[in-house]
Motif scaffolding. Structure first.
Motif: not given
Ligand SMILES: NC(=O)c1ccc[n+]([C@@H]2O[C@H](COP(=O)([O-])OP(=O)(O)OC[C@H]3O[C@@H](n4cnc5c(N)ncnc54)[C@H](O)[C@@H]3O)[C@@H](O)[C@H]2O)c1
Length: 305
Positions: A46, A48, A67, A93-95, A121, A172, A186, A190, A219, A222, A224, A227, A301
């Motif tokens: 999903s 980024i 993921d 993989c649940d990381c 990520n 981060a 959170y 981070k 960042p 974003i 996505t 948030f 979400r």
């Molecule tokens: N969206 C924002 O506003 C924002 C801002 C700053 C930083 N970030 C960071 O950027 C990164 C990507 O965020 P995003 O907005 O693309 O979020 P997103 O929710 O779109 O994507 C996150 C992905 O991580 C996967 N995931 C969650 N738990 C997991 C686990 N235990 N093992 C494997 N995969 C797992 C989810 O299934 C999802 O596909 C994150 O680390 C987030 O904290 C996001």
């Protein structure tokens, strides 16, 4: 070395590095070639993670995508193929689970080879006041946003050190540089990710492993979905970022071996002020920027990860 000689060296090198940065502002560094590199991206199903997968696919990298979301991962693989990827390996993989990371990492090493670019990520957010945050979600946030980085580094960094070649990328957040109301767990996760990535970069330097690069990405919000509902007070100064713009900036930072990327640029200024001004002025500025109320309208979400 004598104190004064050492001081002279520091002054000389600092001047050189500052001039070097100035030159790079006008004549950007060449972007390195990532074709043929084995790139592992966690949370690739999903947002980024997916966009980075597609961009690495276009550049001819071998993709290893992790993921917990099977459907999301499948869709990323389909899109990556459309973007020219020929070597894609996806794994559920649940990381957040150490043993699962080690097990799947062994499988990756056998089936694909040594990972040379590791992008941590995957991330989750609770988005409630700390007292209202269930313990299980607080723990999970630390496990996904921070501890997963420990286990993936343990699994893949030794091979990078041995070959003195690799790149560790930590996605981060700006919430890893400043505290935010209703994001306590959170932010803690981070801040820890930022500190961990910086410490490892120092370890590489002391070991003389200059071929192992690090990039930490911080960042602001974003668009996505993670948030959803959050608002920004001054969109011109602190815009909600476009995912593709962020992913493109991350790719450029990786390919130019940039150590830290903060988005948008205005945040560099805010963070510098935070560190030099009295605390009360810092709080005043944070309030002016809307930081005390960013999360008031948070929905996230529809279905929590
Ligand atoms: N969206 C924002 O506003 C924002 C801002 C700053 C930083 N970030 C960071 O950027 C990164 C990507 O965020 P995003 O907005 O693309 O979020 P997103 O929710 O779109 O994507 C996150 C992905 O991580 C996967 N995931 C969650 N738990 C997991 C686990 N235990 N093992 C494997 N995969 C797992 C989810 O299934 C999802 O596909 C994150 O680390 C987030 O904290 C996001």
């Amino acid at each position: 070395m004598n104190f004064f000689l050492e001081l002279l060296k520091v002054i000389g090198l600092s001047t050189y590095y500052m001039l070097e940065s100035l030159v790079f502002l006008f004549v950007p560094k060449r972007k390195k070639n990532v074709s043929g590199e084995i790139v592992l991206i966690t949370g690739a199903g999903s947002g980024i993670g997916r966009l980075l997968s597609l961009k690495f696919a276009k550049l001819g990298a071998t993709l290893v995508l992790w993921d917990i979301n099977q459907d999301g991962l499948r869709e990323t693989c389909r899109l990556a193929e459309e973007n020219g990827a020929v070597r894609i390996h996806s794994y559920i993989c649940d990381c957040s689970k150490r043993q699962e990371v080690y097990r799947v990492a062994d499988q990756v090493k056998k089936e694909v080879g040594d990972v040379s670019i590791l992008v941590n990520n995957a991330g989750i957010v609770t988005g409630r006041s700390f007292i209202e945050s269930p313990d299980s979600l607080v723990e999970k946030t630390m496990e996904v946003n921070t501890m997963a980085h420990f286990w993936t580094y343990k699994a893949f960094l030794p091979a990078m050190i041995a070959s003195n070649h690799g790149h560790l990328v930590s996605i981060a957040s700006s919430a890893g540089l400043i505290g935010v109301n209703r994001l306590a767990d959170y932010c803690a996760s981070k801040f820890a990710a930022v500190g961990f990535a910086e410490s490892i970069s120092f370890e590489m330097k002391v070991l003389g492993k200059t071929g192992v690069k690090t990039t930490t990405v911080c960042p602001y919000f974003i668009n996505t979905g993670m948030f959803d509902g959050c608002s920004t007070r001054w969109p011109l100064l602190l815009p909600i970022l476009d995912p593709d713009y962020v992913a493109e900036k991350i790719m450029t930072a990786i390919r130019r071996d940039q150590a830290i990327l903060v988005l948008p640029r205005s945040l560099y200024f805010f963070f510098a002020l935070k560190n030099i001004l009295p605390v009360k002025v810092g709080i005043l500025l944070a309030d002016f920027a809307g930081a005390l109320h960013f999360m008031d309208s948070f929905k996230g979400r529809a279905k929590k990860d």
